[in-house]
Design an enzyme around this catalytic site. Structure first.
Site, PDB file in Angstrom:
ATOM      1  N   ASP B 351       0.826  -1.173  -0.082  1.00 53.89           N
ATOM      2  CA  ASP B 351       0.025  -0.054   0.044  1.00 53.89           C
ATOM      3  C   ASP B 351       0.935   1.320   0.082  1.00 53.89           C
ATOM      4  O   ASP B 351       1.877   1.395   0.863  1.00 53.89           O
ATOM      5  CB  ASP B 351      -0.827   0.069   1.148  1.00 53.89           C
ATOM      6  CG  ASP B 351      -1.900   1.040   1.432  1.00 53.89           C
ATOM      7  OD1 ASP B 351      -2.781   1.067   0.423  1.00 53.89           O
ATOM      8  OD2 ASP B 351      -1.502   1.855   2.475  1.00 53.89           O
ATOM      9  N   GLU B 388       1.953  -0.370  -5.117  1.00 51.70           N
ATOM     10  CA  GLU B 388       0.944   0.615  -5.190  1.00 51.70           C
ATOM     11  C   GLU B 388       1.837   1.972  -5.316  1.00 51.70           C
ATOM     12  O   GLU B 388       2.278   2.598  -4.347  1.00 51.70           O
ATOM     13  CB  GLU B 388      -0.045   0.976  -4.220  1.00 51.70           C
ATOM     14  CG  GLU B 388      -1.256   2.035  -4.591  1.00 51.70           C
ATOM     15  CD  GLU B 388      -2.193   2.253  -3.392  1.00 51.70           C
ATOM     16  OE1 GLU B 388      -3.467   2.651  -3.751  1.00 51.70           O
ATOM     17  OE2 GLU B 388      -1.613   2.261  -2.302  1.00 51.70           O
TER      18      GLU B 388
END
Lengths: 115, 700
Positions: B351, B388
């Site tokens: 993330d 990401e």
């Protein structure tokens, strides 16, 4: 915390009846009893209908026992396992290693020659 | 057997037998007759081990580490004769409270061990603690890492063969419509494995399962007054500990075994497990947030701080983990090694991964040591590493994420382009050609391959596919932030009415648009990914940021599977098609001519070999060709995709084929008889009509 343990024989099985909760506080009692009272190279059945809860430590002791009996080529059976414990054993992967019977009367006789 | 000397105590403190411990491994580990506790603090001046019985409010013992039990910056001690199944522990660290110097020591706080493998305190989802009486909420525990994996090992599928399904453990089966014995748990997910196999995916990406606190959100639902949750879990408490409340057995502390059993079951059914991991920040927030672990252990080491001692906020959540500090780097590496080796995890999605490439002052590094360490780590060498590739501080690295030959990326540019093309925006065709090839414009020049690109149109973050075709605007009022939260650049189109409608024409168009999306996603080179429930049209009623909604709005409604079985059948057929056509999974950028005289990839328009690259074009066709496959009747695999996003029907001619080959239609989203052709229809050699806003997929 106590655990009541008793040994009997039935149709060629050693039957250990356990009453009480099996967890880290009592599991050593079970281990000691099994080491002293049970022949590891003869069929063994654990009567568990009086066991309301088995913790992680208890389940691990069961699995260790399964490995020991397996290495000696003898059967290990669980009798009267309560549904809550069976459910925990299923979702955590322990259940698949054991043969379960409703009660001692369901145990196949070990006295008769296998066919 | 000879008894080890280090199995015997050397001191007694407060009635407890102890001896000097070993600094490594950090955390708690089993040693003969006892437990070894090891805690790092560089600026702390003293450390006390605090011991609790399970669930008891007050500790039963506090044992201060003697000065001689400190090696370098590590306090380590072996404590004997503890009932480690019933044990919960934490630390008190003494030291200065000087925020301007980066120090926030507070001996009053009992701190969770950052290396703990098991956390108690949030064992059952939504079961509120006693907020006033509880002095230690998130309690470190001792785990058993003795799971019997038998012959299981990570599956190590080639990355180009992956079909990733993003799922939330709780939301996947929490609805009663899931009809599982253990809704919302690892066990519940395991019960749905036959469904996942039927769908055909071969990798499941689990949204965060590291321990977090679902009560972290303080907002309330503006209409119902109900407490809102941190439902998604992007706020890590314990990096080494699985979320207990996701386990049916969490109340018994058996989440480790339950999760491992799930992984084992998934593997035995040919499904890899990828974890969505959040290393960019923690649950401790900024200077106003609680002191739970890192802040009290060594704030200056673990967090990026301004020169004044405030928290940098590149994560948008209050703090930023100081990932390129060597201590933190080791923690991240230890953590991932643990999950890869102890849980047999196949890959990780990071993330806001761009934060992992920033230096302690927040500047992007050209050669980030953490990313390099992960790329070359021997234990992680077969794990998928997916970034990401952006953060909340403005760093956007899609196409330029420091890859070290290993990292792939969530391709946000693929998502945006495909969405715009699908809704009929102008000026998309040129970029679309790049995206469906695996984005060579982003990855080819740096020697990366199509599988670098994780292609997606939807994920947990943003509209579901059904909502992408049903809403022009987000509808997030349920989140309690007056609809301010969530992105506004959704590139969505409601097909004629906002939200619910009974207009048959609009509903049919939405259905076709969802099929169009899947058709393009599953015929693109690169790695396709979609979010749970999209395969049968799951809606969140226009909420594009359902992070806080633990309700039927965000749970999968399995009744929808029956209601939209047409879409599900279409997706399963497309997945099977992708698996049987290796030309869609080629993992190199190749424009060479194959042995049958056709290029590996080529683009076309209404006339074969003549794509219309103009700004007004909304039509593109492409052909993928692979030779040397050595299977079936032909040595060549061919797929031709025609995407007509114009609002009118058009005639498309098709490329001529050699060797008596003929084009056959396998899928036509514009066919009123159904999008999946039961018997592939041979195409007239001159071409075929393609309906408005339709995709046709052909093979030869």
């Amino acid at each position: 915390m106590t655990l009541d343990l008793a040994r009997s024989s039935l149709n060629g099985w050693q039957v250990v009846t356990i009453t009480g909760q099996i967890d880290s506080k009592t599991v050593s009692l079970l281990r000691d009893f099994l080491a002293k009272e049970v022949k590891i190279d003869e069929p063994l059945a654990l009567e568990l209908s009086g066991v309301p809860f088995m913790s992680s430590a208890g389940l691990r002791t069961m699995l260790t026992l399964e490995r020991q009996t397996k290495s000696h080529g003898v059967d290990l059976a669980l009798l009267g396992l309560r549904s809550e414990i069976a459910d925990t054993m299923k979702v955590t992967g322990f259940y698949q290693y054991f043969t379960n019977y409703e009660s001692a009367s369901s145990l196949p006789s070990k006295s008769e020659p296998s066919t | 057997m000879i008894e080890r000397i280090d199995g015997l105590p050397t001191n007694i403190i407060n009635g407890y037998k102890v001896r000097p411990g070993k600094p490594l491994p950090f955390g708690v580990s089993h040693v003969p007759n006892g437990l070894n506790f090891s805690a790092y603090t560089s600026a702390g001046t003293g450390c006390t081990l605090v011991l609790f019985s399970r669930g008891v409010l007050e500790p039963f013992a506090e044992i201060e580490f003697p000065k001689s039990y400190r090696i370098g910056d590590v306090f380590c001690m072996i404590v004997f004769d503890l009932d480690y199944e019933d044990l919960e522990y934490g630390y008190r660290i003494d030291g200065p409270f000087q925020p301007e110097a980066g120090h926030r020591f507070n001996k009053e706080c009992i701190l969770m061990d950052p290396y703990t493998k098991l956390v108690s305190g949030r064992d059952v989802w939504g079961e509120e603690p006693d907020w006033n009486a509880q002095i230690y909420h998130y309690r470190s525990r001792v785990s058993f890492d003795d799971f019997d994996w038998e012959d299981d090992s990570p599956l190590e599928f080639p990355p180009e063969d992956l079909l990733i399904y993003e799922a939330h453990v709780r939301g996947f089966t929490k609805s009663a419509s899931a009809k599982v014995a253990h809704p919302g748990t690892y066990a519940g997910l395991a019960e749905k494995i036959p469904y996942l196999k039927r769908l055909g995916i071969n990798a499941i990406e689990l949204m965060p399962i590291f321990e977090f606190d679902e009560f972290e959100n303080s907002r309330i639902h503006p209409e119902t007054g109900e407490k809102l949750y941190n439902y998604w879990g992007y706020s890590t408490l314990g990096f080494f500990a699985p979320k207990a409340a996701y386990a049916a057995t969490g109340r018994h502390g058996m989440q480790v075994d339950e999760l491992k059993q799930l992984v084992k079951n998934l593997h035995s059914n040919g499904i890899e497990v990828i974890l969505d991991v959040v290393f960019n920040h923690t649950a401790e927030g900024n200077e106003n947030g609680p002191t739970l672990s890192f802040k009290g252990l060594d704030n200056k080491t673990y967090y990026m701080l301004t020169p004044e001692g405030y928290y940098f906020n590149f994560s948008g959540t209050g703090n930023t983990l100081n990932c390129n500090n060597p201590i933190v780097r080791s923690l991240v590496l230890d953590c991932l090694r643990y999950w890869a080796s102890e849980y047999h995890i196949d890959g990780f999605r990071f993330d806001l991964a761009s934060i992992l490439g920033r230096d302690p002052l927040g500047y992007p590094l050209s050669n980030p040591p953490l990313l390099e360490s992960l790329a070359f780590d021997p234990i992680l060498s077969a794990c998928k590493l997916i970034a990401e590739a952006w953060d909340a501080g403005g760093l956007y690295q899609v196409g330029s994420f420091p890859a070290f030959g290993r990292w792939s990326e969530w391709n946000g540019k693929y998502r945006d382009c495909l969405r715009k093309f699908l809704k009929g925006d102008a000026a998309q065709v040129g970029e679309l050609a790049q995206r469906v090839q695996g984005s060579p414009d982003l990855y080819q020049s740096s020697g990366r391959t199509p599988a670098t690109s994780i292609n997606f149109i939807t994920c947990h973050d943003g509209f579901t596919l059904a909502d992408l075709t049903s809403f022009n605007e987000k509808h997030n009022s349920s989140n309690g932030e007056d609809n301010r939260d969530g992105g506004n650049d959704n590139h969505s189109w409601n097909c004629g009415a906002e939200g619910w409608t009974d207009n048959a024409g609009i509903l049919a168009l939405r259905q076709k648009q969802m099929m169009n999306a899947f058709a393009l996603l599953l015929t693109s080179r690169g790695v396709p990914m979609f979010v749970m429930g999209d395969e049968f049209g799951r809606s969140q009623q226009g909420n594009n940021n359902a992070y806080c909604l633990d309700s039927s709005l965000s749970w999968v409604d399995w009744l929808q599977l029956k209601a939209n079985h047409q879409l599900f059948d279409f997706v399963t057929s497309l997945i099977a098609f992708r698996k049987s056509h290796p030309c869609l999974r080629v993992n190199k950028f190749d424009t060479t001519i194959t042995t049958i005289g056709l290029p590996s990839s080529s683009f076309h328009g209404t006339s074969a070999w003549s794509p219309d690259w103009s700004q007004e074009s909304r039509q593109l066709a492409w052909m993928f060709c692979l030779d040397g496959i050595g299977t079936g009747n032909s040595d060549v695999d061919l797929v031709y995709v025609i995407a007509n996003m114009a609002p009118s029907t058009s005639w498309f001619s098709c490329p001529e084929l050699p060797n008596g080959l003929r084009w056959c239609v396998a899928f036509n989203t514009g066919d009123p008889a159904g999008p999946v052709l039961k018997h592939e229809a041979t195409v007239d050699k001159h071409g075929l009509l393609v309906g408005e806003r339709s995709v046709i997929i052909m093979t030869a």
